[in-house]
Design an enzyme around this catalytic site. Structure first.
Site, PDB file in Angstrom:
ATOM      1  N   GLY A   1      -7.292   2.831  11.505  1.00 20.48           N
ATOM      2  CA  GLY A   1      -7.884   1.549  11.155  1.00 20.48           C
ATOM      3  C   GLY A   1      -8.002   1.278   9.670  1.00 20.48           C
ATOM      4  O   GLY A   1      -8.641   0.298   9.275  1.00 20.48           O
ATOM      5  N   THR A   2      -7.365   2.086   8.838  1.00 18.19           N
ATOM      6  CA  THR A   2      -7.492   1.868   7.394  1.00 18.19           C
ATOM      7  C   THR A   2      -6.864   0.541   6.970  1.00 18.19           C
ATOM      8  O   THR A   2      -7.423  -0.177   6.135  1.00 18.19           O
ATOM      9  CB  THR A   2      -6.849   3.018   6.606  1.00 18.19           C
ATOM     10  OG1 THR A   2      -5.518   3.256   7.093  1.00 18.19           O
ATOM     11  CG2 THR A   2      -7.668   4.299   6.742  1.00 18.19           C
ATOM     12  N   GLY A   3      -5.712   0.199   7.543  1.00 18.41           N
ATOM     13  CA  GLY A   3      -5.067  -1.060   7.171  1.00 18.41           C
ATOM     14  C   GLY A   3      -5.861  -2.267   7.625  1.00 18.41           C
ATOM     15  O   GLY A   3      -6.036  -3.234   6.868  1.00 18.41           O
ATOM     16  N   CYS A   4      -6.349  -2.229   8.871  1.00 15.86           N
ATOM     17  CA  CYS A   4      -7.186  -3.325   9.382  1.00 15.86           C
ATOM     18  C   CYS A   4      -8.429  -3.488   8.509  1.00 15.86           C
ATOM     19  O   CYS A   4      -8.803  -4.605   8.131  1.00 15.86           O
ATOM     20  CB  CYS A   4      -7.630  -3.021  10.812  1.00 15.86           C
ATOM     21  SG  CYS A   4      -6.311  -2.669  11.981  1.00 15.86           S
TER      22      CYS A   4
ATOM     23  N   THR B   1      -7.968   8.346   9.364  1.00 14.19           N
ATOM     24  CA  THR B   1      -7.117   7.289   8.813  1.00 14.19           C
ATOM     25  C   THR B   1      -6.894   6.151   9.804  1.00 14.19           C
ATOM     26  O   THR B   1      -6.157   5.213   9.520  1.00 14.19           O
ATOM     27  CB  THR B   1      -5.755   7.855   8.395  1.00 14.19           C
ATOM     28  OG1 THR B   1      -5.137   8.501   9.530  1.00 14.19           O
ATOM     29  CG2 THR B   1      -5.898   8.870   7.271  1.00 14.19           C
TER      30      THR B   1
ATOM     31  N   LYS C   1       0.835  -1.201   0.000  1.00 12.15           N
ATOM     32  CA  LYS C   1       0.000   0.000   0.000  1.00 12.15           C
ATOM     33  C   LYS C   1       0.874   1.257   0.000  1.00 12.15           C
ATOM     34  O   LYS C   1       1.805   1.365   0.796  1.00 12.15           O
ATOM     35  CB  LYS C   1      -0.927  -0.018   1.211  1.00 12.15           C
ATOM     36  CG  LYS C   1      -1.849  -1.236   1.253  1.00 12.15           C
ATOM     37  CD  LYS C   1      -2.567  -1.388   2.581  1.00 12.15           C
ATOM     38  CE  LYS C   1      -1.629  -1.708   3.706  1.00 12.15           C
ATOM     39  NZ  LYS C   1      -2.335  -2.010   4.981  1.00 12.15           N
TER      40      LYS C   1
END
Length: 275
Positions: free
Chosen positions: A218-221, A216, A175
């Site tokens: 928790g965007t990866g989770c 932003t 990402k």
């Protein structure tokens, strides 16, 4: 409701990341989420104040009971804070979860800077979990930590993704949100199918205009769990990623504006079915 996802991750008391974000995303996309909680965290949008780890054998027991009874069509991992936890998760997956594609989000550092993976556990992550992964979803700092490379361009992302792919996962979604610029580029690199002729896998770039927002957290989770939901529902990897990225983008655009730091997303931004 279609597709069962077992989520192995830590809890976020602020509700924006970790198990809470995972369950919200999986549910919003019409799949069923079960959990094995790896740690409790005391945190809010400003940062992580404390971490209370769950013993590895209890994490494994949670996984075993879910897999034995409910089953899973995909397994997603998030915060796995120690080498012992990684070894236990890998052990249970090898014994009971081989039929469920494993989506590994290599959570290392929280948005506020708190360390969520012990430095000595990075080797266990490379050695034990990456070879089991159907998909690895690092951001740029995580990819730099795993490869030792400096990633300062899309070309550098491609090289790092190839290096990560050589560690064993069947696909890597690197990402690019940490790179500057008006456009965010994610790089997907997939390994050749077993038995296929030629040594080259596939590459796919996903591009979107950057959203200027503090929402932003928790965007990866959220992205990894949304992908896992798609995989569990029988979507091929590229459509699962495309749908998950669209869901994440809409959740960011509809963020509720809560907290005084990195704010949470609006995981429940839609009630219409996703296709």
């Amino acid at each position: 409701m279609k597709g069962r996802v077992l989520i192995v991750a830590g809890s976020d008391s602020g509700g924006g990341a970790g198990i809470q974000a995972d369950l919200k995303a999986v549910t919003a996309l019409g799949a069923y989420g079960a959990t094995a909680i790896t740690a409790l965290t005391a945190q809010n949008t400003r940062g992580v104040a404390a971490v209370f780890p769950v013993p590895p054998d209890f994490i494994g027991r949670q996984m075993e009971l879910v897999l034995d009874d409910i089953g899973a069509d995909a397994i997603k991992t998030g915060m796995l804070h120690s080498a012992e936890v990684i070894d236990e998760v890998a052990r249970v997956h090898e014994r009971l979860g081989r039929g469920a594609p494993l989506v590994v989000d290599p959570v290392m550092v929280a948005k506020g800077g708190a360390r969520l993976l012990e430095p000595e556990a990075e080797g266990a992550l490379r050695r034990r979990l990456l070879p089991l992964a159907a998909l690895l979803t690092p951001n740029i700092p995580e990819a730099e930590a795993l490869t030792g490379a400096v990633i300062d361009s899309v070309d550098a992302m491609r090289r790092a993704a190839a290096q990560l792919l050589s560690m064993g996962p069947r696909a890597v979604l690197l990402k690019g949100g940490h790179l500057p610029g008006a456009t965010v580029v994610d790089v997907l690199l997939t390994a050749p199918e077993p038995g296929a002729s030629g040594a080259q896998g596939g590459e796919r770039l996903f591009e979107d205009a950057r959203i200027e927002t503090r929402a932003t957290h928790g965007t990866g989770c959220t992205l990894a769990s949304a992908i896992a939901a798609g995989v569990a529902q029988g979507l091929a990897l590229v459509p699962a990623i495309a749908r998950a990225r669209r869901y994440l983008r809409e959740a960011m655009l509809g963020a509720p504006g809560l907290g005084h730091g990195h704010g949470p997303l609006n995981h429940a931004h839609t009630v219409r079915p996703f296709s």
